[in-house]
Design a protein around this motif. Structure first.
Motif, PDB file in Angstrom:
ATOM      1  N   PHE A   1       0.826  -1.204   0.000  1.00 27.50           N
ATOM      2  CA  PHE A   1       0.000   0.000   0.000  1.00 27.50           C
ATOM      3  C   PHE A   1       0.861   1.256   0.000  1.00 27.50           C
ATOM      4  CE2 PHE A   1      -2.247   3.348   2.315  1.00 27.50           C
ATOM      5  CZ  PHE A   1      -3.331   3.521   1.469  1.00 27.50           C
ATOM      6  N   LEU A   2       1.928   1.255   0.789  1.00 22.78           N
ATOM      7  CA  LEU A   2       2.808   2.421   0.836  1.00 22.78           C
ATOM      8  C   LEU A   2       3.521   2.638  -0.495  1.00 22.78           C
ATOM      9  CD1 LEU A   2       4.310   2.107   4.408  1.00 22.78           C
ATOM     10  CD2 LEU A   2       2.646   3.787   3.595  1.00 22.78           C
ATOM     11  N   VAL A   3       3.980   1.576  -1.116  1.00 23.20           N
ATOM     12  CA  VAL A   3       4.647   1.707  -2.415  1.00 23.20           C
ATOM     13  C   VAL A   3       3.675   2.232  -3.461  1.00 23.20           C
ATOM     14  CG1 VAL A   3       5.715   0.383  -4.289  1.00 23.20           C
ATOM     15  CG2 VAL A   3       6.435   0.007  -1.933  1.00 23.20           C
ATOM     16  N   MET A   4       2.461   1.694  -3.471  1.00 22.64           N
ATOM     17  CA  MET A   4       1.458   2.166  -4.426  1.00 22.64           C
ATOM     18  C   MET A   4       1.084   3.623  -4.163  1.00 22.64           C
ATOM     19  SD  MET A   4       0.833  -0.197  -6.601  1.00 22.64           S
ATOM     20  CE  MET A   4      -0.756   0.056  -7.302  1.00 22.64           C
ATOM     21  N   THR A   5       1.064   4.029  -2.912  1.00 23.63           N
ATOM     22  CA  THR A   5       0.747   5.418  -2.583  1.00 23.63           C
ATOM     23  C   THR A   5       1.852   6.351  -3.045  1.00 23.63           C
ATOM     24  OG1 THR A   5      -0.573   4.676  -0.708  1.00 23.63           O
ATOM     25  CG2 THR A   5       0.113   6.975  -0.708  1.00 23.63           C
ATOM     26  N   VAL A   6       3.099   5.921  -2.918  1.00 20.71           N
ATOM     27  CA  VAL A   6       4.204   6.747  -3.425  1.00 20.71           C
ATOM     28  C   VAL A   6       4.070   6.928  -4.930  1.00 20.71           C
ATOM     29  CG1 VAL A   6       6.704   6.772  -3.803  1.00 20.71           C
ATOM     30  CG2 VAL A   6       5.798   6.215  -1.555  1.00 20.71           C
TER      31      VAL A   6
ATOM     32  N   GLN B   1      -7.052  -0.938  -9.454  1.00 22.49           N
ATOM     33  CA  GLN B   1      -7.971  -1.531 -10.425  1.00 22.49           C
ATOM     34  C   GLN B   1      -7.224  -2.146 -11.605  1.00 22.49           C
ATOM     35  OE1 GLN B   1     -10.605   1.690 -11.345  1.00 22.49           O
ATOM     36  NE2 GLN B   1     -12.071   1.099  -9.764  1.00 22.49           N
ATOM     37  N   THR B   2      -6.076  -1.609 -11.940  1.00 20.58           N
ATOM     38  CA  THR B   2      -5.321  -2.154 -13.076  1.00 20.58           C
ATOM     39  C   THR B   2      -4.436  -3.326 -12.673  1.00 20.58           C
ATOM     40  OG1 THR B   2      -3.597  -0.484 -12.751  1.00 20.58           O
ATOM     41  CG2 THR B   2      -5.312  -0.003 -14.362  1.00 20.58           C
TER      42      THR B   2
ATOM     43  N   ALA C   1      -5.808   8.162  -7.794  1.00 17.79           N
ATOM     44  CA  ALA C   1      -4.694   7.493  -8.458  1.00 17.79           C
ATOM     45  C   ALA C   1      -4.458   6.105  -7.859  1.00 17.79           C
ATOM     46  CB  ALA C   1      -3.432   8.346  -8.359  1.00 17.79           C
ATOM     47  N   ASN C   2      -4.546   5.993  -6.538  1.00 21.54           N
ATOM     48  CA  ASN C   2      -4.439   4.685  -5.888  1.00 21.54           C
ATOM     49  C   ASN C   2      -5.515   3.748  -6.396  1.00 21.54           C
ATOM     50  OD1 ASN C   2      -2.378   3.983  -4.140  1.00 21.54           O
ATOM     51  ND2 ASN C   2      -3.207   5.144  -2.432  1.00 21.54           N
TER      52      ASN C   2
END
Length: 129
Positions: free
Chosen positions: A78-83, A127-128, A121-122
């Motif tokens: 989650f943190l990596v995707m948020t960055v 979703q992708t 964006a998250n």
């Protein structure tokens, strides 16, 4: 266990048989929701069977030990995707707004808003995946 089973069965019968005839809305009664959760305690009785299955108990213990690591893995993802979402909002959103002004997405309002915030964006990235 016998009394708990009796209470669960009687309340289950009340829930499924009597309430449709009386037109009661039991979804507002929080006490009955809690009692419905007690139905799950009947599954604990099945755990008694695991005393005889040593390998299965060992396997369940190992899965339980992995849950903490798995939870931290989800937090890290989650943190990596948020960055990456922050980077996308800063870099892709201006391009998306320019494309919106040029009329690329006349029929799609969500397309122009996809990278307008970190949350959006998250959502797009998850979703992708």
């Amino acid at each position: 266990w016998a009394y708990l089973d009796l209470v669960v069965v009687v309340l289950g019968l009340f829930d499924y048989v009597i309430t449709p005839f009386l037109n009661l809305d039991l979804s507002r009664l929080y006490l009955l929701r809690i009692v419905r959760l007690f139905r799950l305690t009947r599954l604990l009785r099945a755990m008694k069977l695991f005393r005889f299955l040593r390998e299965l108990r060992k396997l369940l213990a190992m899965i339980g030990g992995c849950l903490k690591t798995l939870a931290w893995s989800f937090v890290l993802c989650f943190l990596v995707m948020t960055v990456w979402s922050v980077v996308a909002v800063e870099t892709i959103n201006p391009l998306m707004q320019t494309m919106k002004e040029e009329g690329f997405w006349d029929n799609c309002e969500d397309c122009a808003q996809a990278f307008s915030s970190v949350w959006n964006a998250n959502l797009v990235f998850y979703q992708t995946m």
